[in-house]
Design an enzyme around this catalytic site. Structure first.
Site, short mmCIF file in Angstrom:
data_model
loop_
_atom_site.label_atom_id
_atom_site.label_comp_id
_atom_site.label_asym_id
_atom_site.label_seq_id
_atom_site.Cartn_x
_atom_site.Cartn_y
_atom_site.Cartn_z
N GLN A 1 -21.45 8.42 -6.66
CA GLN A 1 -21.47 9.25 -5.46
C GLN A 1 -21.32 10.72 -5.87
O GLN A 1 -20.36 11.07 -6.57
CB GLN A 1 -20.33 8.85 -4.52
N TYR B 1 -26.04 -4.44 -3.44
CA TYR B 1 -26.19 -3.12 -4.08
C TYR B 1 -24.82 -2.48 -4.35
O TYR B 1 -24.55 -1.36 -3.91
CB TYR B 1 -27.00 -2.14 -3.22
N ASP C 1 -25.48 -0.92 1.31
CA ASP C 1 -25.65 0.52 1.04
C ASP C 1 -26.97 0.63 0.26
O ASP C 1 -26.97 0.88 -0.94
CB ASP C 1 -24.46 1.02 0.22
N CYS D 1 -28.30 6.36 3.31
CA CYS D 1 -28.59 7.71 2.81
C CYS D 1 -29.90 8.22 3.39
O CYS D 1 -30.39 9.28 3.00
CB CYS D 1 -28.64 7.73 1.28
N ASN E 1 -17.80 0.73 -6.13
CA ASN E 1 -17.19 1.80 -5.34
C ASN E 1 -16.60 1.29 -4.03
O ASN E 1 -15.40 1.45 -3.77
CB ASN E 1 -18.24 2.88 -5.08
N GLU F 1 -26.09 11.49 5.51
CA GLU F 1 -25.59 10.16 5.15
C GLU F 1 -24.85 9.65 6.38
O GLU F 1 -24.13 10.42 7.04
CB GLU F 1 -24.63 10.25 3.96
N GLU G 1 -25.32 -6.66 -7.90
CA GLU G 1 -25.85 -5.40 -8.47
C GLU G 1 -26.82 -5.78 -9.58
O GLU G 1 -26.60 -6.76 -10.30
CB GLU G 1 -24.71 -4.53 -9.02
#
Length: 366
Positions: free
Chosen positions: A190, A218, A299, A324, A223, A358, A239
């Site tokens: 990020q 994802y 995300d 995003c 995070n 975002e 991931e």
């Protein structure tokens, strides 16, 4: 706005425009007024990339104007962290008169943390040899003598030289708890750390009192998964990128979390596994049926969710979606709103002074 000047006096106006734009885009799906999370007005970017311009004996960072493509000299960059600005000066001073470090150098990438650690990558159009390594080691030691906690990396075609390591460890205060996140050079992190903290705390707040387990697609370096683990019985996360999976596994151990399982596979593959279409060796030893996932967190990249994943997420009572790209979010909502309603809406000003937005939505089953 130029790289060396931020129109901080216009921050409130540009934020208000984004709020109005998001509210208008979301009108077909929700009448909610967005919860607004502000960015610091300067020094908010924790990473930056610059081309290098060789001008006779002079050497300096440059960026290119997006409209005119003209070259812009950048000696200071107030959008970036104070540490990046300090390193920009120190790197030019250390490289300018050193042939081994300067020759064929075309780009420098900076990655920093709120914990004041940095990885600096130097990119070359030449083969890197022992002379380069010795010069880079001397520069690194000189930077550390100035009190800078920095790691240097050299990159060229099919070459990556780490003087010691290619990662740094970020420490973020998240809802009263310090979270440790390993960040690997050349992997996604990020960019706005202050905004990341607010995003994590918002996600925690909207999922408090959750029942059952969480599924995340994802997940990157973990995070969100790791911060949200305290709100769920168990977390199952996917991931595809190897360095991110390795960082996520480290972060699980560093944060003493015992209820998160990371699987290395694409969201599309996981959808096939969940639907019983295909079996995967990577899922041996993991019984997907024992997970009672009441909430799914997504995300996705700027392209949004593909149609198969859209269908898959509709099976969950709650969908937490960080976007995003609100345009692809709205496209996904055309499908998701058939089965779910928007119960929370947030705007995160990740990139001040730009058109970019975002946002986050919590969707609950009708």
């Amino acid at each position: 706005m130029t790289p060396e000047h931020l129109p901080t006096e216009q921050y409130e106006a540009q934020l208000a425009e984004k709020v109005a734009r998001l509210q208008s885009m979301m009108a077909p799906f929700s009448g909610l007024v967005p919860e607004v999370f502000r960015s610091p007005v300067s020094h908010y970017r924790m990473r930056a990339e610059f081309r290098l311009w060789h001008d006779g004996d002079d050497l300096y960072h440059i960026m290119f104007d997006q409209q005119t493509k003209s070259r812009i000299r950048v000696d200071t960059f107030p959008a970036a962290s104070q540490l990046i600005n300090t390193l920009m000066k120190a790197m030019i001073a250390g490289v300018r008169d050193n042939h081994a470090l300067r020759h064929k150098l075309f780009q420098i990438d900076y990655l920093t943390t709120l914990s004041n650690q940095a990885v600096v990558s130097l990119l070359y159009h030449k083969k890197l040899d022992e002379e380069w390594r010795e010069a880079a080691t001397a520069l690194r030691d000189a930077l550390r003598a100035q009190g800078l906690n920095v790691h240097l990396i050299g990159r060229a075609t099919k070459t990556k030289i780490e003087l010691d390591q290619d990662y740094i460890d970020e420490r973020l205060p998240v809802a009263g708890k310090e979270m440790i996140y390993r960040q690997v050079e050349n992997s996604f992190t990020q960019p706005n750390a202050a905004m990341n903290i607010q995003m994590l705390e918002w996600a925690l707040e909207v999922t408090k009192d959750s029942k059952g387990d969480l599924l995340e697609l994802y997940c990157g370096n973990g995070n969100f998964s790791l911060a949200l683990a305290r709100n769920f019985d168990r977390v199952l996360a996917t991931e595809i990128a190897k360095p991110s999976v390795a960082a996520a596994q480290y972060n699980i151990a560093a944060n003493h979390i015992d209820n998160v399982q990371i699987i290395r596979m694409a969201a599309e593959e996981f959808t096939q596994a969940m639907n019983g279409v295909r079996e995967f060796n990577r899922l041996q030893g993991i019984d997907l049926k024992r997970y009672q996932c009441e909430t799914i967190f997504v995300d996705p990249p700027r392209s949004g969710l593909d149609s198969e994943t859209e269908k898959m997420v509709q099976a969950y009572p709650r969908i937490l979606y960080i976007s995003c790209n609100p345009e692809t979010l709205c496209k996904n909502l055309e499908t998701l709103s058939q089965t779910h309603t928007v119960s929370r809406l947030a705007l995160f000003d990740q990139f001040p002074y730009t058109h970019h937005m975002e946002c986050g939505v919590l969707l609950t089953a009708r």
